[in-house]
Design a protein around this motif. Sequence first.
Motif, mmCIF file in Angstrom:
data_model
loop_
_atom_site.group_PDB
_atom_site.id
_atom_site.type_symbol
_atom_site.label_atom_id
_atom_site.label_comp_id
_atom_site.label_asym_id
_atom_site.label_seq_id
_atom_site.Cartn_x
_atom_site.Cartn_y
_atom_site.Cartn_z
ATOM 1 N N GLY A 24 0.809 -1.213 0.000
ATOM 2 C CA GLY A 24 0.000 0.000 0.000
ATOM 3 C C GLY A 24 0.845 1.266 0.000
ATOM 4 O O GLY A 24 0.476 2.272 -0.615
ATOM 5 N N ALA A 25 2.002 1.213 0.696
ATOM 6 C CA ALA A 25 2.878 2.385 0.764
ATOM 7 C C ALA A 25 3.393 2.777 -0.613
ATOM 8 O O ALA A 25 3.528 3.970 -0.925
ATOM 9 C CB ALA A 25 4.049 2.095 1.703
ATOM 10 N N ILE A 26 3.686 1.786 -1.460
ATOM 11 C CA ILE A 26 4.162 2.102 -2.808
ATOM 12 C C ILE A 26 3.006 2.564 -3.693
ATOM 13 O O ILE A 26 3.109 3.553 -4.423
ATOM 14 C CB ILE A 26 4.859 0.881 -3.435
ATOM 15 N N VAL A 27 1.881 1.844 -3.628
ATOM 16 C CA VAL A 27 0.758 2.144 -4.520
ATOM 17 C C VAL A 27 0.227 3.554 -4.286
ATOM 18 O O VAL A 27 -0.119 4.267 -5.240
ATOM 19 C CB VAL A 27 -0.362 1.097 -4.347
ATOM 20 N N VAL A 28 0.174 4.007 -3.025
ATOM 21 C CA VAL A 28 -0.394 5.338 -2.755
ATOM 22 C C VAL A 28 0.443 6.435 -3.412
ATOM 23 O O VAL A 28 -0.090 7.486 -3.800
ATOM 24 C CB VAL A 28 -0.525 5.576 -1.234
ATOM 25 N N ILE A 68 -4.099 0.225 5.315
ATOM 26 C CA ILE A 68 -4.585 1.606 5.446
ATOM 27 C C ILE A 68 -3.597 2.447 6.238
ATOM 28 O O ILE A 68 -3.307 3.601 5.892
ATOM 29 C CB ILE A 68 -5.973 1.614 6.108
ATOM 30 N N PHE A 69 -3.039 1.866 7.314
ATOM 31 C CA PHE A 69 -2.033 2.580 8.103
ATOM 32 C C PHE A 69 -0.810 2.907 7.262
ATOM 33 O O PHE A 69 -0.265 4.016 7.318
ATOM 34 C CB PHE A 69 -1.628 1.742 9.316
ATOM 35 N N GLY A 70 -0.360 1.936 6.453
ATOM 36 C CA GLY A 70 0.789 2.168 5.589
ATOM 37 C C GLY A 70 0.542 3.279 4.585
ATOM 38 O O GLY A 70 1.415 4.104 4.326
ATOM 39 N N ILE A 71 -0.665 3.304 4.023
ATOM 40 C CA ILE A 71 -1.027 4.358 3.070
ATOM 41 C C ILE A 71 -1.000 5.721 3.746
ATOM 42 O O ILE A 71 -0.410 6.683 3.235
ATOM 43 C CB ILE A 71 -2.415 4.070 2.472
ATOM 44 N N ALA A 72 -1.650 5.817 4.924
ATOM 45 C CA ALA A 72 -1.723 7.096 5.626
ATOM 46 C C ALA A 72 -0.340 7.563 6.077
ATOM 47 O O ALA A 72 0.019 8.739 5.926
ATOM 48 C CB ALA A 72 -2.665 6.973 6.824
#
Length: 427
Positions: free
Chosen positions: A19-23, A150-154
Amino acid sequence: MMLGWVQIVRLGLVQMALGAIVVLTTSTLNRVMVVELALPATLPGLLVGLHYGIQITRPNWGFRSDTGGDRTRWIVAGMAVLALGATGAAWAVLLFEGAVLLGMIVSLLAYTLIGVGVGASGTSLLALLATATAPERRAAAAMIVWLMMIFGIAMTAGVVGTLLDPYSHGLLVRVVGTVSLLAVLLAGLAVYGIERRTVAPREPDPAPFRQGLREVWAERRTRHFTIFVFLSMTAYFMQELILEPYAGLVFGLTPGETTTLSGAQNGGVFLGMLAVGLLLSGFRIGGLRGWIVLGCLGSCAALAVIASIGPMGARDLLLPSVVALGLFNGMFAVAAIGAMMALAGQGRDRREGTRMGLWGAAQACAAGFGGLAGAALVDLARAALTTDAQAFGTVFLFEAGLFVAAAWMAAIIIDGRRSAPVVIPGE
């Protein structure tokens, strides 16, 4: 041997890294192309759509992880390809300044790699989770993995936003490259050894992909659940591109206020996922079918309120109704993921990854189709109706109807027990 809680959290770290990369590719690069480069908004929209479209290959990646006997390899390899694609997409932004055509070519290649990486790593990860998680822990496992994403994205959005000030294209490439490299290392360390200790070694299956896919598609349960996933996810994503414009055009909210509104919706999703995961696994309250139906019907009700307050001009009700929409969306999503993991192990043996890939492809297609369909319907409604409030409200009500259809389908095909398999009446 089934996954323990620590191992489930470790797999959640992989999803968090993904998620961290995709965001970065769906928000940060999107904004840079539109604002700093003054490119048409359609361009990043099409590039994001490309990465969703590429994920129609998810059944192939799931089948490969089924037949190859080593899901960990596909998880790590997929993360590496995803990181390469994200870094390439950031480099393309740098190229756009002096060579638009070259920048476009690199962007197309980069977003193709992003779609391939997400498909390979995400599908194999969910297949491993479905294969090695005890039935009574599946809802909690789904909650943990998605909350960590979700945490990784935020977290990534907040940290990267700070690091990019003052902005330059070169700094963007360095930051995205560093985040991508760290994400791959985290995912590799997190998944290391888990499959070997929890899943019995299996000999590679020589069956070709088309045969494996035909075998899975021949399962009535799998076909019906694929339709449910596409229908429900189309409803889920239909408001994604129109909620903030609705708040701005109808209620006069500023860009900062609509961004806050979107954040509040995601906060509701977080709480909904957390609540259902705890109630199902911690307190043994309810079953997967009940929470899916409640989430769908609650989302329908929230959308009806959002549609009705526009003509009324009831601005004070917008925030709570959007938070409620996120809450019910989260309830539905985490229960549906739990049902997905339960069904993945049913039917022909050694096809968990193929089933997860099929449903992942349905979800990705629904995400792209739902968002574009919502925007297109709003444009049509604005041309045909008198006010923006009526136009947006009509689309929200249509979306609410899709949620009702999804609830009806879930009530038919999903067993009501807590760690439920999917059952089709008459089988």
